[in-house]
Write an enzyme that holds these catalytic residues in place. Structure first.
Site, PDB file in Angstrom:
ATOM      1  N   LYS A 154      33.047  12.468 -47.664  1.00 42.15           N
ATOM      2  CA  LYS A 154      33.687  12.531 -48.921  1.00 42.15           C
ATOM      3  C   LYS A 154      35.113  13.025 -48.821  1.00 42.15           C
ATOM      4  O   LYS A 154      36.187  12.440 -49.704  1.00 42.15           O
ATOM      5  CB  LYS A 154      33.022  12.853 -50.347  1.00 42.15           C
ATOM      6  CG  LYS A 154      32.629  11.672 -51.079  1.00 42.15           C
ATOM      7  CD  LYS A 154      31.941  11.891 -52.537  1.00 42.15           C
ATOM      8  CE  LYS A 154      31.290  13.248 -52.445  1.00 42.15           C
ATOM      9  NZ  LYS A 154      31.144  13.871 -53.758  1.00 42.15           N
ATOM     10  N   ARG A 167      28.610  12.869 -62.580  1.00 45.18           N
ATOM     11  CA  ARG A 167      27.318  13.143 -61.755  1.00 45.18           C
ATOM     12  C   ARG A 167      25.952  12.264 -62.301  1.00 45.18           C
ATOM     13  O   ARG A 167      25.166  12.250 -61.546  1.00 45.18           O
ATOM     14  CB  ARG A 167      26.958  14.515 -61.766  1.00 45.18           C
ATOM     15  CG  ARG A 167      27.621  15.499 -60.893  1.00 45.18           C
ATOM     16  CD  ARG A 167      27.516  15.049 -59.307  1.00 45.18           C
ATOM     17  NE  ARG A 167      26.120  15.175 -58.944  1.00 45.18           N
ATOM     18  CZ  ARG A 167      25.752  16.258 -58.137  1.00 45.18           C
ATOM     19  NH1 ARG A 167      26.476  17.131 -57.676  1.00 45.18           N
ATOM     20  NH2 ARG A 167      24.517  16.068 -57.500  1.00 45.18           N
ATOM     21  N   ARG A 190      24.215  21.443 -38.230  1.00 40.84           N
ATOM     22  CA  ARG A 190      25.303  22.167 -38.545  1.00 40.84           C
ATOM     23  C   ARG A 190      25.212  23.738 -38.287  1.00 40.84           C
ATOM     24  O   ARG A 190      24.152  24.194 -38.327  1.00 40.84           O
ATOM     25  CB  ARG A 190      25.970  22.187 -39.888  1.00 40.84           C
ATOM     26  CG  ARG A 190      26.896  21.251 -40.165  1.00 40.84           C
ATOM     27  CD  ARG A 190      27.299  21.585 -41.702  1.00 40.84           C
ATOM     28  NE  ARG A 190      27.705  20.213 -42.452  1.00 40.84           N
ATOM     29  CZ  ARG A 190      27.506  20.134 -43.769  1.00 40.84           C
ATOM     30  NH1 ARG A 190      27.051  21.143 -44.479  1.00 40.84           N
ATOM     31  NH2 ARG A 190      27.913  19.083 -44.137  1.00 40.84           N
ATOM     32  N   ARG A 245      23.258  27.835 -42.114  1.00 43.33           N
ATOM     33  CA  ARG A 245      23.649  28.698 -43.421  1.00 43.33           C
ATOM     34  C   ARG A 245      22.345  28.258 -44.119  1.00 43.33           C
ATOM     35  O   ARG A 245      21.907  27.055 -44.219  1.00 43.33           O
ATOM     36  CB  ARG A 245      24.709  27.980 -44.281  1.00 43.33           C
ATOM     37  CG  ARG A 245      26.009  28.319 -43.751  1.00 43.33           C
ATOM     38  CD  ARG A 245      27.207  27.568 -44.628  1.00 43.33           C
ATOM     39  NE  ARG A 245      26.654  26.326 -45.272  1.00 43.33           N
ATOM     40  CZ  ARG A 245      27.215  25.818 -46.374  1.00 43.33           C
ATOM     41  NH1 ARG A 245      28.263  26.630 -47.002  1.00 43.33           N
ATOM     42  NH2 ARG A 245      26.854  24.888 -46.971  1.00 43.33           N
ATOM     43  N   ARG A 285      18.231  18.901 -53.022  1.00 44.63           N
ATOM     44  CA  ARG A 285      19.694  18.483 -53.130  1.00 44.63           C
ATOM     45  C   ARG A 285      19.924  17.198 -53.160  1.00 44.63           C
ATOM     46  O   ARG A 285      20.438  16.393 -53.959  1.00 44.63           O
ATOM     47  CB  ARG A 285      20.958  19.333 -52.394  1.00 44.63           C
ATOM     48  CG  ARG A 285      22.050  19.519 -53.280  1.00 44.63           C
ATOM     49  CD  ARG A 285      22.838  20.793 -52.473  1.00 44.63           C
ATOM     50  NE  ARG A 285      22.845  20.314 -51.305  1.00 44.63           N
ATOM     51  CZ  ARG A 285      22.924  21.347 -50.140  1.00 44.63           C
ATOM     52  NH1 ARG A 285      22.891  22.785 -50.676  1.00 44.63           N
ATOM     53  NH2 ARG A 285      23.119  21.265 -49.080  1.00 44.63           N
TER      54      ARG A 285
END
Ligand SMILES: [Zn+2]
Length: 216
Positions: free
Chosen positions: A18, A93, A127, A159, A170
């Site tokens: 995005k 949202r 990641r 992370r 999420r």
């Protein structure tokens, strides 16, 4: 048919690219990016009654209630720098926020960059980063030195936010919140879907082609 397009919402799950595409859109339409995350940071840093209420929620790790988010973002959109339009990222949202936006200034189009949960997971779970903030990806951009950073030789780690259970949760929340919102905009004939599974550069090209052929 060419249309007026200066008020746009950008939707897409985490890792849909995005922020890269936001730049493509704001550059082409010459409009500012209004990111909910940035607006939140800004209001919390200031001493205002809304800022204090929001900070209280965030400090407790709670979601900022809809009415506060709506006040914050609609306030932002009413400011001078948005008078010629805006690209919204991170708001609305959910349906409630979307309806509030429509009944105030409204938007002309909603761009949805769609990727599957599987693809989002692949992008996020791979990641790795070092403590100096250099970012790698096991698949797309591996460090040549394996599990230490190419640039500063610090150890690479994942992370906590990028761990499988957290990411799954999420994504599930995102799908749940946005499904009704997408239906809502579809019925209003405002929804434009882009295939985010492609390479980032190809998605940018799709977006530019759309803008070139639709914006007057
Ligand atoms: Zn490093």
């Amino acid at each position: 048919m060419l249309e007026k397009m200066k008020k746009v919402v950008l939707l897409g799950p985490q890792a849909s690219g995005k922020s890269t595409q936001a730049k493509v859109i704001t550059d082409f339409l010459n409009i500012p990016l209004i990111a909910a995350s940035q607006a939140l940071r800004k209001v919390v840093a200031k001493d205002s009654s809304l800022g204090r209420k929001i900070k209280e929620k965030m400090d407790q790790g709670l979601l900022v209630p809809d009415n506060q988010m709506i006040t914050l973002i609609l306030g932002e959109l009413g400011r001078d720098h948005c008078r010629n339009g805006f690209l919204l990222d991170g708001f609305p949202r959910n349906l409630n926020q979307g309806q509030a936006l429509e009944s105030s200034c409204g938007v002309e189009k909603v761009f949805n960059i769609e990727i599957s949960d599987q693809e989002a997971m692949r992008r996020i779970l791979g990641r790795r980063m070092c403590k100096n903030g250099h970012v790698f990806h096991l698949e797309y951009k591996p460090s040549e030195k394996g599990d230490v950073c190419d640039i500063c030789a610090e150890e690479l780690y994942q992370r906590d936010d990028d761990k499988e259970e957290v990411v799954k949760k999420r994504l599930a929340i995102y799908r749940d919140e946005t499904s009704k919102l997408l239906d809502y905009y579809k019925k209003k004939d405002k929804l434009v879907v882009f295939d985010g599974q492609k390479d980032m550069a190809d998605v940018s090209e799709d977006i530019l082609n759309y803008l070139k052929s639709h914006v007057g």
